[in-house]
Design an enzyme around this catalytic site. Structure first.
Site, PDB file in Angstrom:
ATOM      1  CB  SER A 158      -0.883   0.049   1.250  1.00  0.00           C
ATOM      2  OG  SER A 158      -1.642  -1.101   1.359  1.00  0.00           O
TER       3      SER A 158
ATOM      4  CG  HIS B 151      -2.623  -2.240  -3.369  1.00  0.00           C
ATOM      5  ND1 HIS B 151      -1.656  -3.204  -3.285  1.00  0.00           N
ATOM      6  CD2 HIS B 151      -2.816  -1.781  -2.113  1.00  0.00           C
ATOM      7  CE1 HIS B 151      -1.280  -3.335  -2.022  1.00  0.00           C
ATOM      8  NE2 HIS B 151      -1.961  -2.481  -1.293  1.00  0.00           N
TER       9      HIS B 151
ATOM     10  CG  HIS C  92      -4.619  -7.078   0.229  1.00  0.00           C
ATOM     11  ND1 HIS C  92      -4.607  -6.206  -0.838  1.00  0.00           N
ATOM     12  CD2 HIS C  92      -3.611  -6.693   1.049  1.00  0.00           C
ATOM     13  CE1 HIS C  92      -3.629  -5.326  -0.667  1.00  0.00           C
ATOM     14  NE2 HIS C  92      -3.011  -5.605   0.468  1.00  0.00           N
TER      15      HIS C  92
ATOM     16  CE1 TYR D 153      -8.321  -5.314   1.481  1.00  0.00           C
ATOM     17  CE2 TYR D 153      -6.443  -5.897   2.845  1.00  0.00           C
ATOM     18  CZ  TYR D 153      -7.025  -5.092   1.893  1.00  0.00           C
ATOM     19  OH  TYR D 153      -6.316  -4.065   1.344  1.00  0.00           O
ATOM     20  CD  GLU D 154      -7.857  -6.945  -2.974  1.00  0.00           C
ATOM     21  OE1 GLU D 154      -8.276  -6.439  -4.013  1.00  0.00           O
ATOM     22  OE2 GLU D 154      -6.670  -7.288  -2.811  1.00  0.00           O
TER      23      GLU D 154
ATOM     24  CB  ALA E  15       1.254   0.159   4.654  1.00  0.00           C
TER      25      ALA E  15
ATOM     26  CG  MET F  62      -4.772  -5.941   7.171  1.00  0.00           C
ATOM     27  SD  MET F  62      -6.143  -4.898   6.627  1.00  0.00           S
ATOM     28  CE  MET F  62      -6.293  -3.777   8.029  1.00  0.00           C
ATOM     29  CB  SER F  63      -0.483  -8.005   2.797  1.00  0.00           C
ATOM     30  OG  SER F  63       0.583  -7.181   3.230  1.00  0.00           O
TER      31      SER F  63
ATOM     32  CG  ASN G  95      -1.353   2.458  11.622  1.00  0.00           C
ATOM     33  OD1 ASN G  95      -0.990   1.992  10.542  1.00  0.00           O
ATOM     34  ND2 ASN G  95      -1.900   1.707  12.551  1.00  0.00           N
TER      35      ASN G  95
ATOM     36  CG  HIS H 147      -6.594   9.352   2.736  1.00  0.00           C
ATOM     37  ND1 HIS H 147      -6.344   9.445   1.385  1.00  0.00           N
ATOM     38  CD2 HIS H 147      -6.186  10.526   3.289  1.00  0.00           C
ATOM     39  CE1 HIS H 147      -5.813  10.638   1.123  1.00  0.00           C
ATOM     40  NE2 HIS H 147      -5.717  11.313   2.265  1.00  0.00           N
TER      41      HIS H 147
END
Ligand code: HPA
Length: 275
Positions: free
Chosen positions: A32, A63, A85, A87-88, A115, A212-213, A236, A251
């Site tokens: 990301s 992406h 991903h 989650y997609e 990220a 998440m990846s 973060n 974002h």
């Protein structure tokens, strides 16, 4: 033939035809907000995922969906501008399909990036972390009949990330005056960010950064014996305290990753040069 293998070989054949005589040695997965590393690739040949038979399309923010083949650090590389991903909603064999395609194409090394949320209290937004190990909380992509062409039923995971590349990357970072951490990446399914208790749990079990990846791709690469180097950009910091004035969002993650992309890119480039 196993339908998963058929899909891999069909897509690899298509890509091989498109890239002509080029022989990419290094595969790179751009996470990301990190897609701009692809801008440093010289003489780029862009192949959209949607043109490749049987290939899933990345829908995640930050992406794009392209393979970029060209020269970086004096080597021929194939970069994924955008990853797939779990989650997609894609099954694990689709999430990891690109890695196996790159294996068939002949890559000798895999570089992964992402990220991630900083769970270690020392980690601040914009920091870089060399991934030394991971904790997998996603479904294992090797569950199901083993693809014997690609690797063994029970792959070793003693050295998930290549120790020589880690050591060299630390030297390069020091030479370039770039601060890097070295830590453990925790891979969860997403798409929710963690609750305060989940961030605490990840810290307690030894995670330094969470995302998440990445882990499925690394497992599939290691299954095939490909040495892996990985870096996380801390986008973060974990909030354990039910803060009323903070919110995680996709974002901000992409903006923070973009700001750190140049530093990560210089380390990748020099490390590729030294291979
Ligand atoms: N958690 C999970 N995935 C992430 C985070 C996070 O805090 N930041 C960026 N990707």
């Amino acid at each position: 033939m196993d339908p998963r293998a058929e899909r891999i070989y069909a897509a690899a054949d298509f890509l091989k035809q498109r890239i002509g005589g080029l022989e990419p040695e290094v595969g790179i997965v751009l996470g990301s907000g990190l897609g701009k590393l692809a801008d440093s690739i010289m003489n780029p040949l862009v192949i959209p995922y949607k043109s490749i038979p049987g290939f899933p399309v990345s829908t995640a923010i930050g992406h794009k969906g392209n393979f970029i083949i060209g020269e970086l650090g004096g080597k021929c590389v194939i970069a994924m501008q955008g990853r797939i991903h779990f989650y997609e909603g894609y099954p694990m064999d689709m999430v990891t399909l690109p890695i196996r395609i790159m294996k068939v194409i002949g890559i000798k090394y895999l570089f992964v990036s992402n990220a991630a949320g900083g769970v270690n209290y020392e980690y601040k937004v914009g920091d870089l972390m060399i991934i030394k190990d991971h904790i997998n909380q996603l479904p294992n992509p090797l569950i199901g009949p083993n693809l014997d062409d690609f690797g063994p039923r029970f792959p070793d995971m003693t050295r998930p990330y290549d120790l020589k590349m880690i050591a060299r990357a630390e030297e390069i970072a020091a030479e370039l005056g770039i601060k890097v951490h070295k830590g453990v990446y925790y891979g969860g399914t997403g798409p929710t960010y963690e609750t305060p208790s989940e961030y605490k749990y990840i810290r307690i079990i030894g995670g330094d950064a969470t995302g998440m990846s990445t882990v499925p791709e690394v497992i599939v690469a290691r299954h095939s014996g490909i040495p892996v180097f990985g870096m996380s950009v801390i986008t973060n910091e974990a909030h354990d305290d039910y803060a009323e004035d903070f919110e995680n969002n996709g974002h901000d993650v992409v903006v923070a990753a973009d700001a750190a992309a140049d530093r990560m890119c210089s380390i990748f480039k020099k490390l590729i040069e030294s291979l």
